[in-house]
Design an enzyme around this catalytic site. Structure first.
Site, PDB file in Angstrom:
ATOM      1  N   GLY A  16       0.895  -1.218   0.051  1.00  0.00           N
ATOM      2  CA  GLY A  16       0.019  -0.060   0.058  1.00  0.00           C
ATOM      3  C   GLY A  16       0.841   1.192   0.095  1.00  0.00           C
ATOM      4  O   GLY A  16       2.028   1.153  -0.157  1.00  0.00           O
ATOM      5  N   GLY A  52       2.904   0.735   3.474  1.00  0.00           N
ATOM      6  CA  GLY A  52       3.496  -0.150   4.107  1.00  0.00           C
ATOM      7  C   GLY A  52       3.471  -1.327   3.122  1.00  0.00           C
ATOM      8  O   GLY A  52       2.981  -1.318   2.019  1.00  0.00           O
ATOM      9  N   VAL A 105       2.683  -5.903   3.559  1.00  0.00           N
ATOM     10  CA  VAL A 105       2.445  -6.906   4.512  1.00  0.00           C
ATOM     11  C   VAL A 105       2.933  -8.208   3.834  1.00  0.00           C
ATOM     12  O   VAL A 105       2.923  -8.617   2.542  1.00  0.00           O
ATOM     13  CB  VAL A 105       0.880  -7.146   4.355  1.00  0.00           C
ATOM     14  CG1 VAL A 105       0.717  -8.592   5.498  1.00  0.00           C
ATOM     15  CG2 VAL A 105       0.242  -5.995   5.035  1.00  0.00           C
ATOM     16  N   LYS A 149       3.006  -6.978   9.062  1.00  0.00           N
ATOM     17  CA  LYS A 149       2.771  -5.563   8.413  1.00  0.00           C
ATOM     18  C   LYS A 149       3.917  -4.570   8.742  1.00  0.00           C
ATOM     19  O   LYS A 149       4.125  -4.352   9.981  1.00  0.00           O
ATOM     20  CB  LYS A 149       1.502  -5.034   8.615  1.00  0.00           C
ATOM     21  CG  LYS A 149       1.183  -3.804   8.345  1.00  0.00           C
ATOM     22  CD  LYS A 149      -0.361  -3.258   8.147  1.00  0.00           C
ATOM     23  CE  LYS A 149      -0.921  -3.015   9.499  1.00  0.00           C
ATOM     24  NZ  LYS A 149      -2.184  -2.622   9.592  1.00  0.00           N
ATOM     25  N   ASP A 169     -14.221   2.579  12.603  1.00  0.00           N
ATOM     26  CA  ASP A 169     -14.257   2.157  11.241  1.00  0.00           C
ATOM     27  C   ASP A 169     -14.777   1.337  10.769  1.00  0.00           C
ATOM     28  O   ASP A 169     -14.141   0.424   9.908  1.00  0.00           O
ATOM     29  CB  ASP A 169     -12.621   2.559  10.862  1.00  0.00           C
ATOM     30  CG  ASP A 169     -12.652   3.111   9.183  1.00  0.00           C
ATOM     31  OD1 ASP A 169     -13.772   3.552   8.680  1.00  0.00           O
ATOM     32  OD2 ASP A 169     -11.542   2.683   8.694  1.00  0.00           O
TER      33      ASP A 169
END
Length: 323
Positions: free
Chosen positions: A25, A28, A30, A45, A135
């Protein structure tokens, strides 16, 4: 920007053997990895870059997720810093996000009730530990290959016990499509805000679309003052009424997560009318139980969710955010 594996500390590499990249992303990456202490698969992550607020959210996610254990919440196994490289180690789950399932297929009413009920249980556990997720959305719900829903991403969660971060003035954190009115207007949030977001998800599962659409400004206006669109006629009155109550504009008028679980378990009146007298608490409202009715006779996409890009979605709408 990629991770420089040579910068990882010896203690980290002695414990974790990194494998393939599962996703990347903006902030970062994973990795699939093996925890050599017990030879189990995990997901690691790494935060590759970001400002101080991004780092603080990353650490908040690690602390809060590590502090709670529940079968419907993705577990954090470890977290820390390796040569100044922040990381979080999660349990490895084969499965798909609820968002990807919604994009591919319609979900049955039976499965809808099971998913919402399990996520309500996860939220209830968070609320009992004085944590508000803030969220809740399909992207942050994973359905394992065994069919178990799991809540993830506590990057913008708020702890009433002092763990976490403050929101900057003028910034609202969350996802506008699922955001409770009180979050938008800058009021102090409670667990009821998570109930609202879960209500939006319930609506989407039943209707095949979100209740409100449009650009961010239109979305937040709709959440604040627009009536909830009617659900399809084939939706049962009980589920329709439950959805309406979960999405009430006034947080004091919404059911608690426990009540949502009870209703979806068939423990509430089939009339679909939720009668509550709210009593505020620090995290979630406690309600007197409604009358008990007669008993019925009827009884690797995960890792895209863990990317740093989903840790914090900020909508700048020019109002004061919650402390």
């Amino acid at each position: 920007m990629s991770l420089n594996l040579s910068t990882l500390s010896k203690s980290f590499t002695e414990r974790f053997e990194l494998g393939r990249i599962l996703g990347e992303g903006s902030f970062g990456v994973v990795y699939e990895a093996t925890d050599k202490t017990n030879y189990t698969r995990v997901a690691v992550k790494f935060l590759l870059h970001g400002d101080e607020e991004t780092k603080e959210r990353f650490i908040t996610e690690a602390k809060l997720a590590a502090s709670v254990k529940h079968k419907n919440i993705v577990s954090v196994i470890d977290w820390g810093s390796s040569q100044s490289q922040l990381y979080i180690v999660y349990e490895y789950i084969d499965g798909s996000s609820l968002r990807s399932l919604l994009d591919k297929e319609s979900i049955s009413v039976t499965r809808t009730k099971a998913i919402v009920k399990d996520i309500a249980k996860a939220l209830s556990h968070l609320h009992k530990n004085s944590i508000i997720h803030r969220d809740v959305k399909p992207e942050n719900i994973i359905i394992s290959n065994e069919g178990v829903p799991k809540l993830t991403d506590l990057g913008i969660a708020k702890s009433l016990l002092g763990i976490g971060m403050k929101t900057k003035t003028g910034v609202i954190v969350g996802t506008p499509q699922y955001m409770a009115p009180e979050i938008i207007t800058g009021k102090k949030p409670s667990g009821s805000a998570d109930v609202y977001s879960l209500g939006v998800i319930l609506y989407e599962l039943l209707a095949g679309k979100r209740p409100f659409a449009g650009e961010i400004q239109q979305l937040i206006k709709s959440h604040i003052d627009a009536e909830i669109p009617s659900l399809p006629q084939n939706v049962s009155p009980v589920l329709a009424k439950l959805t309406q109550h979960m999405m009430r504009k006034n947080p004091d008028g919404r059911p608690t997560t426990k009540e949502v679980v009870d209703w979806l378990s068939g423990k509430r009146a089939a009339s679909g009318v939720i009668k509550t007298q709210m009593v505020k608490s620090s995290i979630n409202q406690k309600l007197p139980a409604p009358p008990t009715p007669p008993k019925s006779k009827r009884g690797p996409l995960l890792f895209l969710l863990l990317l740093i890009g989903t840790v914090a979605y900020a909508a700048y709408v020019g109002v004061k955010g919650p402390e």
